[in-house]
Design a protein around this motif. Sequence first.
Motif, PDB file in Angstrom:
ATOM      1  N   ASP A  72       0.820  -1.219   0.000  1.00 50.32           N
ATOM      2  CA  ASP A  72       0.000   0.000   0.000  1.00 50.32           C
ATOM      3  C   ASP A  72       0.852   1.266   0.000  1.00 50.32           C
ATOM      4  O   ASP A  72       0.376   2.319  -0.428  1.00 50.32           O
ATOM      5  CB  ASP A  72      -0.913   0.042   1.230  1.00 50.32           C
ATOM      6  CG  ASP A  72      -1.959  -1.052   1.247  1.00 50.32           C
ATOM      7  OD1 ASP A  72      -2.345  -1.526   0.153  1.00 50.32           O
ATOM      8  OD2 ASP A  72      -2.381  -1.442   2.356  1.00 50.32           O
ATOM      9  N   HIS A  73       2.071   1.178   0.511  1.00 50.07           N
ATOM     10  CA  HIS A  73       2.848   2.396   0.758  1.00 50.07           C
ATOM     11  C   HIS A  73       4.262   2.393   0.184  1.00 50.07           C
ATOM     12  O   HIS A  73       4.969   3.390   0.287  1.00 50.07           O
ATOM     13  CB  HIS A  73       2.913   2.658   2.264  1.00 50.07           C
ATOM     14  CG  HIS A  73       1.565   2.813   2.878  1.00 50.07           C
ATOM     15  ND1 HIS A  73       0.741   3.879   2.613  1.00 50.07           N
ATOM     16  CD2 HIS A  73       0.861   2.003   3.705  1.00 50.07           C
ATOM     17  CE1 HIS A  73      -0.396   3.749   3.271  1.00 50.07           C
ATOM     18  NE2 HIS A  73      -0.353   2.608   3.936  1.00 50.07           N
ATOM     19  N   MET A  74       4.688   1.324  -0.428  1.00 51.94           N
ATOM     20  CA  MET A  74       6.051   1.232  -0.951  1.00 51.94           C
ATOM     21  C   MET A  74       6.240   2.100  -2.190  1.00 51.94           C
ATOM     22  O   MET A  74       5.274   2.538  -2.818  1.00 51.94           O
ATOM     23  CB  MET A  74       6.392  -0.211  -1.288  1.00 51.94           C
ATOM     24  CG  MET A  74       5.648  -0.750  -2.493  1.00 51.94           C
ATOM     25  SD  MET A  74       6.083  -2.470  -2.789  1.00 51.94           S
ATOM     26  CE  MET A  74       5.566  -2.641  -4.481  1.00 51.94           C
ATOM     27  N   THR A  75       7.500   2.325  -2.544  1.00 51.95           N
ATOM     28  CA  THR A  75       7.854   2.954  -3.813  1.00 51.95           C
ATOM     29  C   THR A  75       8.060   1.810  -4.798  1.00 51.95           C
ATOM     30  O   THR A  75       8.982   1.013  -4.631  1.00 51.95           O
ATOM     31  CB  THR A  75       9.145   3.783  -3.669  1.00 51.95           C
ATOM     32  OG1 THR A  75       8.936   4.793  -2.670  1.00 51.95           O
ATOM     33  CG2 THR A  75       9.529   4.426  -4.991  1.00 51.95           C
ATOM     34  N   PRO A  76       7.194   1.705  -5.812  1.00 52.81           N
ATOM     35  CA  PRO A  76       7.277   0.562  -6.727  1.00 52.81           C
ATOM     36  C   PRO A  76       8.324   0.756  -7.822  1.00 52.81           C
ATOM     37  O   PRO A  76       8.863   1.846  -8.011  1.00 52.81           O
ATOM     38  CB  PRO A  76       5.875   0.508  -7.328  1.00 52.81           C
ATOM     39  CG  PRO A  76       5.433   1.940  -7.330  1.00 52.81           C
ATOM     40  CD  PRO A  76       6.053   2.559  -6.099  1.00 52.81           C
ATOM     41  N   MET A  77       8.576  -0.322  -8.548  1.00 54.39           N
ATOM     42  CA  MET A  77       9.429  -0.266  -9.728  1.00 54.39           C
ATOM     43  C   MET A  77       8.763   0.650 -10.735  1.00 54.39           C
ATOM     44  O   MET A  77       7.553   0.766 -10.720  1.00 54.39           O
ATOM     45  CB  MET A  77       9.611  -1.665 -10.317  1.00 54.39           C
ATOM     46  CG  MET A  77      10.415  -2.604  -9.431  1.00 54.39           C
ATOM     47  SD  MET A  77      12.107  -2.102  -9.201  1.00 54.39           S
ATOM     48  CE  MET A  77      12.883  -2.748 -10.665  1.00 54.39           C
ATOM     49  N   PRO A  78       9.480   1.324 -11.600  1.00 54.00           N
ATOM     50  CA  PRO A  78      10.916   1.167 -11.812  1.00 54.00           C
ATOM     51  C   PRO A  78      11.722   1.962 -10.790  1.00 54.00           C
ATOM     52  O   PRO A  78      11.359   3.076 -10.415  1.00 54.00           O
ATOM     53  CB  PRO A  78      11.130   1.727 -13.218  1.00 54.00           C
ATOM     54  CG  PRO A  78      10.050   2.751 -13.370  1.00 54.00           C
ATOM     55  CD  PRO A  78       8.868   2.230 -12.583  1.00 54.00           C
ATOM     56  N   LEU A  79      12.791   1.350 -10.339  1.00 54.39           N
ATOM     57  CA  LEU A  79      13.740   1.968  -9.411  1.00 54.39           C
ATOM     58  C   LEU A  79      15.105   1.983 -10.060  1.00 54.39           C
ATOM     59  O   LEU A  79      15.362   1.236 -11.003  1.00 54.39           O
ATOM     60  CB  LEU A  79      13.843   1.142  -8.124  1.00 54.39           C
ATOM     61  CG  LEU A  79      12.617   0.996  -7.256  1.00 54.39           C
ATOM     62  CD1 LEU A  79      12.879  -0.041  -6.178  1.00 54.39           C
ATOM     63  CD2 LEU A  79      12.251   2.330  -6.630  1.00 54.39           C
ATOM     64  N   LEU A  80      15.990   2.795  -9.523  1.00 56.02           N
ATOM     65  CA  LEU A  80      17.382   2.741  -9.946  1.00 56.02           C
ATOM     66  C   LEU A  80      17.986   1.491  -9.330  1.00 56.02           C
ATOM     67  O   LEU A  80      17.906   1.291  -8.112  1.00 56.02           O
ATOM     68  CB  LEU A  80      18.140   3.968  -9.467  1.00 56.02           C
ATOM     69  CG  LEU A  80      17.709   5.296 -10.082  1.00 56.02           C
ATOM     70  CD1 LEU A  80      18.398   6.448  -9.367  1.00 56.02           C
ATOM     71  CD2 LEU A  80      18.024   5.314 -11.561  1.00 56.02           C
ATOM     72  N   MET A  95      24.176   7.703  -7.853  1.00 53.00           N
ATOM     73  CA  MET A  95      23.737   8.116  -6.522  1.00 53.00           C
ATOM     74  C   MET A  95      23.777   9.636  -6.383  1.00 53.00           C
ATOM     75  O   MET A  95      22.862  10.240  -5.814  1.00 53.00           O
ATOM     76  CB  MET A  95      24.599   7.461  -5.443  1.00 53.00           C
ATOM     77  CG  MET A  95      24.356   5.983  -5.309  1.00 53.00           C
ATOM     78  SD  MET A  95      25.495   5.235  -4.135  1.00 53.00           S
ATOM     79  CE  MET A  95      24.363   4.927  -2.796  1.00 53.00           C
ATOM     80  N   HIS A  96      24.819  10.233  -6.893  1.00 54.79           N
ATOM     81  CA  HIS A  96      24.971  11.681  -6.774  1.00 54.79           C
ATOM     82  C   HIS A  96      23.897  12.414  -7.578  1.00 54.79           C
ATOM     83  O   HIS A  96      23.224  13.299  -7.052  1.00 54.79           O
ATOM     84  CB  HIS A  96      26.372  12.108  -7.230  1.00 54.79           C
ATOM     85  CG  HIS A  96      26.541  13.586  -7.292  1.00 54.79           C
ATOM     86  ND1 HIS A  96      26.600  14.374  -6.169  1.00 54.79           N
ATOM     87  CD2 HIS A  96      26.661  14.420  -8.350  1.00 54.79           C
ATOM     88  CE1 HIS A  96      26.743  15.632  -6.530  1.00 54.79           C
ATOM     89  NE2 HIS A  96      26.787  15.685  -7.846  1.00 54.79           N
ATOM     90  N   THR A  97      23.738  12.062  -8.837  1.00 53.88           N
ATOM     91  CA  THR A  97      22.789  12.790  -9.683  1.00 53.88           C
ATOM     92  C   THR A  97      21.342  12.522  -9.290  1.00 53.88           C
ATOM     93  O   THR A  97      20.492  13.397  -9.440  1.00 53.88           O
ATOM     94  CB  THR A  97      22.987  12.456 -11.177  1.00 53.88           C
ATOM     95  OG1 THR A  97      22.873  11.055 -11.375  1.00 53.88           O
ATOM     96  CG2 THR A  97      24.332  12.936 -11.672  1.00 53.88           C
ATOM     97  N   SER A  98      21.050  11.337  -8.771  1.00 49.99           N
ATOM     98  CA  SER A  98      19.672  10.980  -8.410  1.00 49.99           C
ATOM     99  C   SER A  98      19.356  11.230  -6.944  1.00 49.99           C
ATOM    100  O   SER A  98      18.210  11.052  -6.520  1.00 49.99           O
ATOM    101  CB  SER A  98      19.419   9.510  -8.731  1.00 49.99           C
ATOM    102  OG  SER A  98      19.676   9.272 -10.079  1.00 49.99           O
ATOM    103  N   ARG A  99      20.367  11.583  -6.175  1.00 49.19           N
ATOM    104  CA  ARG A  99      20.210  11.857  -4.739  1.00 49.19           C
ATOM    105  C   ARG A  99      19.591  10.676  -3.992  1.00 49.19           C
ATOM    106  O   ARG A  99      18.630  10.828  -3.234  1.00 49.19           O
ATOM    107  CB  ARG A  99      19.401  13.120  -4.520  1.00 49.19           C
ATOM    108  CG  ARG A  99      20.086  14.339  -5.055  1.00 49.19           C
ATOM    109  CD  ARG A  99      19.315  15.575  -4.781  1.00 49.19           C
ATOM    110  NE  ARG A  99      20.051  16.725  -5.290  1.00 49.19           N
ATOM    111  CZ  ARG A  99      19.609  17.938  -5.261  1.00 49.19           C
ATOM    112  NH1 ARG A  99      18.432  18.198  -4.747  1.00 49.19           N
ATOM    113  NH2 ARG A  99      20.341  18.920  -5.739  1.00 49.19           N
ATOM    114  N   VAL A 100      20.147   9.486  -4.238  1.00 50.38           N
ATOM    115  CA  VAL A 100      19.736   8.294  -3.499  1.00 50.38           C
ATOM    116  C   VAL A 100      20.922   7.804  -2.682  1.00 50.38           C
ATOM    117  O   VAL A 100      22.075   8.053  -3.024  1.00 50.38           O
ATOM    118  CB  VAL A 100      19.223   7.162  -4.427  1.00 50.38           C
ATOM    119  CG1 VAL A 100      17.956   7.589  -5.140  1.00 50.38           C
ATOM    120  CG2 VAL A 100      20.271   6.725  -5.412  1.00 50.38           C
TER     121      VAL A 100
END
Length: 148
Positions: A72-80, A95-100
Amino acid sequence: MKARDIMRWNPTFVTPTEAVSHAAEHMRYEHDACIPVVKDTKTRELVGVITARDLVTRCLARCHGPDCTVGDHMTPMPLLTVHLDDDIGDMLDTMHTSRVRRLPVVSADGALMGVVTEEALIEVQATSGWLAHMMPVMPNGKLRSRLN
């Protein structure tokens, strides 16, 4: 250096049908604010992630009850995501450009293999002359790529 060299193998994960409280327990005991979500425990196919921020902004802030599921609350695909043989320089840039701060490592068929964390990259940076030269840490503690 490759993802396989620095990733955390066999990370804790949850499935979409589990209660959000179960994901929160993992976050508490694993000291990790991001838990991968897999389709099922057999295939371990990555279908998303659930973060502490997801729990706060999508569940608690909307006054949802304890019967909510991870799905119900997750961040679904597509993911990095990255693969076992992806290069550390590419991961740092992503990681730097996407801020993850975390990148799930998946196999060719999308199965969760591990997680590359910002902390692991900082540790590698501290012990590697090449990486220390290429990827300095900014004053705020984040990694900065000179490749940009």
